[in-house]
Design an enzyme around this catalytic site. Structure first.
Site, PDB file in Angstrom:
ATOM      1  N   ASP A 204       3.759  -4.170   7.814  1.00  0.00           N
ATOM      2  CA  ASP A 204       1.949  -3.247   7.952  1.00  0.00           C
ATOM      3  C   ASP A 204       1.809  -4.240   8.246  1.00  0.00           C
ATOM      4  O   ASP A 204       0.847  -5.074   7.130  1.00  0.00           O
ATOM      5  CB  ASP A 204       2.349  -3.086   5.758  1.00  0.00           C
ATOM      6  CG  ASP A 204       0.816  -2.432   5.926  1.00  0.00           C
ATOM      7  OD1 ASP A 204       0.060  -2.294   7.250  1.00  0.00           O
ATOM      8  OD2 ASP A 204       0.879  -1.489   5.483  1.00  0.00           O
TER       9      ASP A 204
ATOM     10  N   CYS B  56      -4.807   2.674  -3.351  1.00  0.00           N
ATOM     11  CA  CYS B  56      -3.215   3.362  -2.971  1.00  0.00           C
ATOM     12  C   CYS B  56      -1.695   1.943  -3.061  1.00  0.00           C
ATOM     13  O   CYS B  56      -1.528   1.767  -2.347  1.00  0.00           O
ATOM     14  CB  CYS B  56      -3.680   3.850  -1.411  1.00  0.00           C
ATOM     15  SG  CYS B  56      -4.360   4.631  -0.651  1.00  0.00           S
TER      16      CYS B  56
ATOM     17  N   GLN C 111      -4.058  -4.625   6.660  1.00  0.00           N
ATOM     18  CA  GLN C 111      -4.628  -6.139   6.877  1.00  0.00           C
ATOM     19  C   GLN C 111      -5.593  -7.089   7.932  1.00  0.00           C
ATOM     20  O   GLN C 111      -6.129  -7.865   8.222  1.00  0.00           O
ATOM     21  CB  GLN C 111      -4.852  -6.532   5.482  1.00  0.00           C
ATOM     22  CG  GLN C 111      -5.072  -4.874   4.732  1.00  0.00           C
ATOM     23  CD  GLN C 111      -6.412  -4.477   4.371  1.00  0.00           C
ATOM     24  OE1 GLN C 111      -7.367  -4.761   4.576  1.00  0.00           O
ATOM     25  NE2 GLN C 111      -6.896  -3.157   3.952  1.00  0.00           N
TER      26      GLN C 111
ATOM     27  N   HIS D  74       1.199  -1.155   0.129  1.00  0.00           N
ATOM     28  CA  HIS D  74       0.152   0.186  -0.274  1.00  0.00           C
ATOM     29  C   HIS D  74       1.134   1.626  -0.049  1.00  0.00           C
ATOM     30  O   HIS D  74       2.065   1.363   0.699  1.00  0.00           O
ATOM     31  CB  HIS D  74      -0.500  -0.166   1.580  1.00  0.00           C
ATOM     32  CG  HIS D  74      -1.475   0.976   1.556  1.00  0.00           C
ATOM     33  ND1 HIS D  74      -1.816   2.506   1.700  1.00  0.00           N
ATOM     34  CD2 HIS D  74      -3.509   1.038   1.573  1.00  0.00           C
ATOM     35  CE1 HIS D  74      -2.420   3.187   1.923  1.00  0.00           C
ATOM     36  NE2 HIS D  74      -4.334   2.120   1.571  1.00  0.00           N
TER      37      HIS D  74
ATOM     38  N   LYS E  50     -10.233  -0.171  11.143  1.00  0.00           N
ATOM     39  CA  LYS E  50     -10.478  -1.284   9.873  1.00  0.00           C
ATOM     40  C   LYS E  50     -10.754  -1.907  11.388  1.00  0.00           C
ATOM     41  O   LYS E  50     -11.301  -3.621  10.338  1.00  0.00           O
ATOM     42  CB  LYS E  50      -8.886  -1.380   9.674  1.00  0.00           C
ATOM     43  CG  LYS E  50      -8.539  -0.945   8.319  1.00  0.00           C
ATOM     44  CD  LYS E  50      -7.743  -1.526   7.334  1.00  0.00           C
ATOM     45  CE  LYS E  50      -6.551  -0.107   6.527  1.00  0.00           C
ATOM     46  NZ  LYS E  50      -7.170   0.333   5.476  1.00  0.00           N
TER      47      LYS E  50
HETATM   48  N1  PLP Z   1      -1.319  -0.295   4.463  1.00  0.00           N
HETATM   49  C1  PLP Z   1      -2.612  -1.663   4.086  1.00  0.00           C
HETATM   50  C2  PLP Z   1      -2.265  -2.538   3.651  1.00  0.00           C
HETATM   51  C3  PLP Z   1      -3.658  -0.820   4.139  1.00  0.00           C
HETATM   52  O1  PLP Z   1      -4.862  -1.391   3.569  1.00  0.00           O
HETATM   53  C4  PLP Z   1      -4.150   0.424   4.586  1.00  0.00           C
HETATM   54  C5  PLP Z   1      -4.992   1.128   4.348  1.00  0.00           C
HETATM   55  O2  PLP Z   1      -6.581   1.659   3.816  1.00  0.00           O
HETATM   56  C6  PLP Z   1      -2.790   1.287   5.613  1.00  0.00           C
HETATM   57  C7  PLP Z   1      -1.912   0.686   4.316  1.00  0.00           C
HETATM   58  C8  PLP Z   1      -3.385   2.510   5.670  1.00  0.00           C
HETATM   59  O3  PLP Z   1      -4.223   2.631   6.728  1.00  0.00           O
HETATM   60  P1  PLP Z   1      -3.898   3.884   7.144  1.00  0.00           P
HETATM   61  O4  PLP Z   1      -4.524   4.683   6.300  1.00  0.00           O
HETATM   62  O5  PLP Z   1      -5.485   3.313   7.780  1.00  0.00           O
HETATM   63  O6  PLP Z   1      -2.933   5.342   8.126  1.00  0.00           O
END
Ligand code: PLP
Length: 406
Positions: free
Chosen positions: A199, A364, A202, A122, A225
């Site tokens: 990360d 993203c 998810q 992401h 999430k």
């Molecule tokens: N990493 C992953 C795999 C995600 O799906 C997301 C959110 O869609 C993020 C990072 C970013 O999370 P946040 O926007 O809550 O900081």
């Protein structure tokens, strides 16, 4: 026994209609709905228990501080981290990864040093590293996924060279649902003396996570999430890495003493939490995590695996539908396109008319889209409260798309 109807009853929004149809909420990968216990905690937090934390000696400040600080222990349990001193609160994964980029990586990495990334990432786990590339000449080394969307840990480990200073990798792709064997990556990287940032945004929503077992150095999560409030989150930072970090944001709460000429800093984790935090948001995240642990992450995983299997069996009969990524053991996240010219935005608009909420776009994850050779997909992402009947509703709405657009 997993009682999905009982769980659904905890989420007031799930009983509403959208466009005259019962809501089928399949946009959990973007953000999840909130159970009543979280909504109540937010209301109570503001209506009855609100004051700033850490600074006051009055009743409400002490109460808010106790509740807010209590969440550190809840996150520790949720991730099975060794100590709550290794949990830093953030506003979400984006802030968590940026914290590591600014506070740990920026002072340590030099021109020519490498960060190994996967193409599944992401943007939150890409752009903070691009900053270091732009500003400091750090080199990003990309690891390609396999044809089925899986990520081979051996490929990640093979990308580590003498100049690699960090591996940054997701545990679950937000586009394909691919699960990544981060434990094998961490074990191999540790043997080469390279820290690993995971990360977990998810993955931790859909399965039990044990950062002690994984052996990672950093593990980022995001509250919204996890059925908690937006603006909440946390990052596990191994104590050895924490000791290597310089402060990032400066201000109140992160200091010990300040004079005109000097400053000394609070002990970690407070050193990395400047200013007034998202007090009620974090308290709400704690309630959400307790709610999840009460149901049991393994039970949630089993329910979602059954949803995944059923969805896969229904999709298999639709020869005009493309599902991106079919890695074994993937999560219940499906990136869909139709054969022919139909744009994912049109798919999502038609599904919405049927009350089915999915997300269309690049999610993203533009490097992954480029790898897949598509500009966008329509993504159906399932959560703990989704049902088999909702898989059927999705499929019948997709059939309508095929009739109208195909
Ligand atoms: N990493 C992953 C795999 C995600 O799906 C997301 C959110 O869609 C993020 C990072 C970013 O999370 P946040 O926007 O809550 O900081």
């Amino acid at each position: 026994m997993y009682d999905v109807e009982k769980i659904r009853a905890d989420f007031p929004i799930l009983s509403r209609q959208v466009n005259g149809k019962p809501l089928v909420y399949l946009d959990n990968g973007a953000s999840a709905q909130k159970p009543q216990v979280v909504i109540d905690a937010i209301t109570r937090g503001y209506a009855e228990e609100y004051a700033n934390v850490h600074r006051g000696l009055h009743y409400l400040s002490n109460l808010a501080t106790e509740k807010y600080e209590g969440v550190r222990g809840i996150v520790r349990r949720f991730l099975n981290a060794p100590s709550e001193d290794e949990i830093v609160f953030t506003s979400g994964t984006t802030e968590g990864i940026n914290l590591i980029s600014y506070a740990w990586a920026a002072p340590r990495l030099q021109a020519g040093d490498e960060i190994v990334l996967s193409v599944l990432e992401h943007h939150a786990n890409i752009v903070p590293w691009h900053f270091l590339r732009e500003r400091q000449g750090v080199v990003l080394k990309w690891v390609e996924p396999e044809a089925d969307g899986s990520l081979d840990p051996a490929r990640v480990l093979a990308a580590i060279g003498p100049k690699t200073r960090l591996v940054a990798v997701t545990q679950m792709s937000n586009v394909l649902g691919t699960l990544v064997d981060v434990k094998t990556i961490c074990t191999g990287a540790r043997d080469k003396g390279v820290p690993v940032l995971v990360d977990g945004s998810q993955a931790c929503v859909h399965m039990p996570v044990d950062v002690s077992d994984i052996g990672c150095d950093f593990y980022a999560i995001t509250g919204h999430k996890l059925y908690g409030p937006s603006g909440s989150g946390a990052i596990f930072i191994h104590r050895d890495r924490m000791a290597e970090m310089r402060p990032f944001l400066g201000g109140g709460d992160m200091i010990d003493t300040v004079t005109r000429d000097t400053v000394t800093y609070a002990k970690p984790p407070m050193r990395f939490e400047a200013g007034t935090p998202g007090i009620v948001q974090q308290i709400g995240m704690g309630v959400a995590l307790d709610y999840l642990m009460g149901i049991g992450m393994a039970n949630i995983a089993a329910h979602e695996h059954a949803l995944r299997d059923y969805a896969q069996s229904r999709f298999a009969g639709l020869n005009w539908l493309n599902v991106q990524g079919n890695a074994p053991g993937k999560g219940a996240i499906f990136s869909l396109t139709l054969n022919g010219p139909a744009h994912p935005h049109d798919i999502s608009t038609i599904l919405d008319k049927r009350g089915v909420a999915v997300r269309a776009g690049s999610h993203c994850a533009m490097p992954l889209m480029q790898h897949l050779g598509v500009s966008a997909t329509a993504r159906a992402s399932f959560g703990m409260y989704n049902t088999m009947a909702e898989v059927d509703a999705l499929v019948s709405a997709l059939e309508l798309c095929h009739d109208l657009l195909g």
